[in-house]
Design a protein around this motif. Sequence first.
Motif, PDB file in Angstrom:
ATOM      1  N   GLY A  95       0.808  -1.207   0.000  1.00  0.00           N
ATOM      2  CA  GLY A  95       0.000   0.000   0.000  1.00  0.00           C
ATOM      3  C   GLY A  95       0.845   1.261   0.000  1.00  0.00           C
ATOM      4  O   GLY A  95       2.070   1.221   0.104  1.00  0.00           O
ATOM      5  N   LYS A  96       0.171   2.412  -0.077  1.00  0.00           N
ATOM      6  CA  LYS A  96       0.874   3.688  -0.115  1.00  0.00           C
ATOM      7  C   LYS A  96       0.186   4.718   0.786  1.00  0.00           C
ATOM      8  O   LYS A  96       0.270   5.910   0.534  1.00  0.00           O
ATOM      9  CB  LYS A  96       0.928   4.233  -1.541  1.00  0.00           C
ATOM     10  CG  LYS A  96       1.677   3.355  -2.519  1.00  0.00           C
ATOM     11  CD  LYS A  96       2.100   4.129  -3.766  1.00  0.00           C
ATOM     12  CE  LYS A  96       0.917   4.768  -4.469  1.00  0.00           C
ATOM     13  NZ  LYS A  96       1.325   5.505  -5.679  1.00  0.00           N
ATOM     14  N   LEU A 140       8.092  11.081   1.458  1.00  0.00           N
ATOM     15  CA  LEU A 140       7.299   9.980   0.911  1.00  0.00           C
ATOM     16  C   LEU A 140       6.088  10.502   0.140  1.00  0.00           C
ATOM     17  O   LEU A 140       5.670   9.909  -0.859  1.00  0.00           O
ATOM     18  CB  LEU A 140       6.851   9.046   2.036  1.00  0.00           C
ATOM     19  CG  LEU A 140       7.964   8.207   2.678  1.00  0.00           C
ATOM     20  CD1 LEU A 140       7.443   7.454   3.891  1.00  0.00           C
ATOM     21  CD2 LEU A 140       8.564   7.244   1.669  1.00  0.00           C
ATOM     22  N   GLN A 141       5.531  11.641   0.603  1.00  0.00           N
ATOM     23  CA  GLN A 141       4.423  12.260  -0.147  1.00  0.00           C
ATOM     24  C   GLN A 141       4.862  12.609  -1.558  1.00  0.00           C
ATOM     25  O   GLN A 141       4.133  12.389  -2.520  1.00  0.00           O
ATOM     26  CB  GLN A 141       3.931  13.510   0.570  1.00  0.00           C
ATOM     27  CG  GLN A 141       2.864  13.267   1.615  1.00  0.00           C
ATOM     28  CD  GLN A 141       2.296  14.559   2.144  1.00  0.00           C
ATOM     29  OE1 GLN A 141       3.012  15.376   2.728  1.00  0.00           O
ATOM     30  NE2 GLN A 141       1.009  14.769   1.956  1.00  0.00           N
ATOM     31  N   LYS A 142       6.078  13.162  -1.675  1.00  0.00           N
ATOM     32  CA  LYS A 142       6.581  13.541  -2.989  1.00  0.00           C
ATOM     33  C   LYS A 142       6.796  12.319  -3.880  1.00  0.00           C
ATOM     34  O   LYS A 142       6.750  12.407  -5.110  1.00  0.00           O
ATOM     35  CB  LYS A 142       7.893  14.316  -2.838  1.00  0.00           C
ATOM     36  CG  LYS A 142       7.721  15.688  -2.197  1.00  0.00           C
ATOM     37  CD  LYS A 142       9.056  16.408  -2.065  1.00  0.00           C
ATOM     38  CE  LYS A 142       8.880  17.776  -1.426  1.00  0.00           C
ATOM     39  NZ  LYS A 142      10.175  18.485  -1.261  1.00  0.00           N
ATOM     40  N   LEU A 143       7.029  11.172  -3.230  1.00  0.00           N
ATOM     41  CA  LEU A 143       7.225   9.943  -3.993  1.00  0.00           C
ATOM     42  C   LEU A 143       5.912   9.291  -4.407  1.00  0.00           C
ATOM     43  O   LEU A 143       5.909   8.317  -5.145  1.00  0.00           O
ATOM     44  CB  LEU A 143       8.048   8.940  -3.180  1.00  0.00           C
ATOM     45  CG  LEU A 143       9.502   9.310  -2.891  1.00  0.00           C
ATOM     46  CD1 LEU A 143      10.182   8.196  -2.109  1.00  0.00           C
ATOM     47  CD2 LEU A 143      10.269   9.590  -4.178  1.00  0.00           C
ATOM     48  N   GLY A 144       4.804   9.841  -3.878  1.00  0.00           N
ATOM     49  CA  GLY A 144       3.506   9.313  -4.282  1.00  0.00           C
ATOM     50  C   GLY A 144       2.678   8.683  -3.189  1.00  0.00           C
ATOM     51  O   GLY A 144       1.574   8.197  -3.445  1.00  0.00           O
ATOM     52  N   PHE A 145       3.164   8.676  -1.953  1.00  0.00           N
ATOM     53  CA  PHE A 145       2.374   8.136  -0.852  1.00  0.00           C
ATOM     54  C   PHE A 145       1.238   9.097  -0.486  1.00  0.00           C
ATOM     55  O   PHE A 145       1.387  10.316  -0.578  1.00  0.00           O
ATOM     56  CB  PHE A 145       3.249   7.920   0.388  1.00  0.00           C
ATOM     57  CG  PHE A 145       4.088   6.669   0.328  1.00  0.00           C
ATOM     58  CD1 PHE A 145       3.686   5.511   0.973  1.00  0.00           C
ATOM     59  CD2 PHE A 145       5.288   6.645  -0.385  1.00  0.00           C
ATOM     60  CE1 PHE A 145       4.456   4.357   0.925  1.00  0.00           C
ATOM     61  CE2 PHE A 145       6.064   5.505  -0.442  1.00  0.00           C
ATOM     62  CZ  PHE A 145       5.648   4.353   0.218  1.00  0.00           C
ATOM     63  N   ASP A 146       0.104   8.531  -0.062  1.00  0.00           N
ATOM     64  CA  ASP A 146      -1.016   9.326   0.441  1.00  0.00           C
ATOM     65  C   ASP A 146      -0.855   9.478   1.952  1.00  0.00           C
ATOM     66  O   ASP A 146      -0.638   8.488   2.657  1.00  0.00           O
ATOM     67  CB  ASP A 146      -2.352   8.636   0.146  1.00  0.00           C
ATOM     68  CG  ASP A 146      -2.630   8.532  -1.342  1.00  0.00           C
ATOM     69  OD1 ASP A 146      -2.172   9.427  -2.080  1.00  0.00           O
ATOM     70  OD2 ASP A 146      -3.294   7.571  -1.765  1.00  0.00           O
TER      71      ASP A 146
END
Length: 259
Positions: free
Chosen positions: A198-199, A218-224
């Motif tokens: 998951g993300k 991690l947000q910048k990498l695509g995590f919610d």
Amino acid sequence: MSVHKLIETRLSNLNDNGNTIKAYFDIIHDDDKALFCEIIDNGNIKSLTYKDAKEYSYKMGTYLEEILKDVPKSSFVGLMMENCLEFITCFYGLLMAGYKPMLFNVKLSKELNDEIIERINIKYVISDKDYNVNAKVINISSFDYSSIDNIKKEFAWEDEFAISTSATSLNIKICVYDGASICEQINNMKGICKANKGKHIITTDFEHSSIYGPIGYLQKLGFDVDFVNTLENGKVDIDHLKSLLRDDTILVSICAVDS
């Protein structure tokens, strides 16, 4: 490249290069797009990427190697300043120059800091203020980089540093870390990513910057990322937390107590 693939690649590079502080430094400072910090430069706000910060650290390492040339290599050298660009570049600069940074808590009393200085035989402290301690204090405001002819990029790195006790405990404790112990913590991410595809991450808006920083990355990498509400008494709103949980939630990070 997917988030999980990027993390796997970086962790693989870390392991392939010996799990040292130098390896960690090289990997995280190779990004010429991610924002590292903002500084005031001649009255203007200047944005620095991680790759820019790497050059600042090389410059600091070259300078510190010169001014500390009479200090035996692998000695502890104190680092006593608030969080700022110079704190980070001095930290890496000392390691590059072959010294072990001792990260002082500036909120400790003179007596406690002097005890730390005596325990690990510190002769020099790099600082941003003229602290009154039993060691020679070198204020970064006195640094004169004009003496540098060429900025080095190859150094005989030290691989250890130390931190002192929290000001809230008032007990002298010195914790020594090396590259392997730091990289072991970083490698824990690998297990999380493999076990959880998951993300989604849940946290609060009163976490320490050591949590905000990685989560923001991690947000910048695509995590919610979702932030759980807190009640007037400071406790987490459990009902809101339950409502935020998803099938793809891989991490809930909430501090137990705030000083």
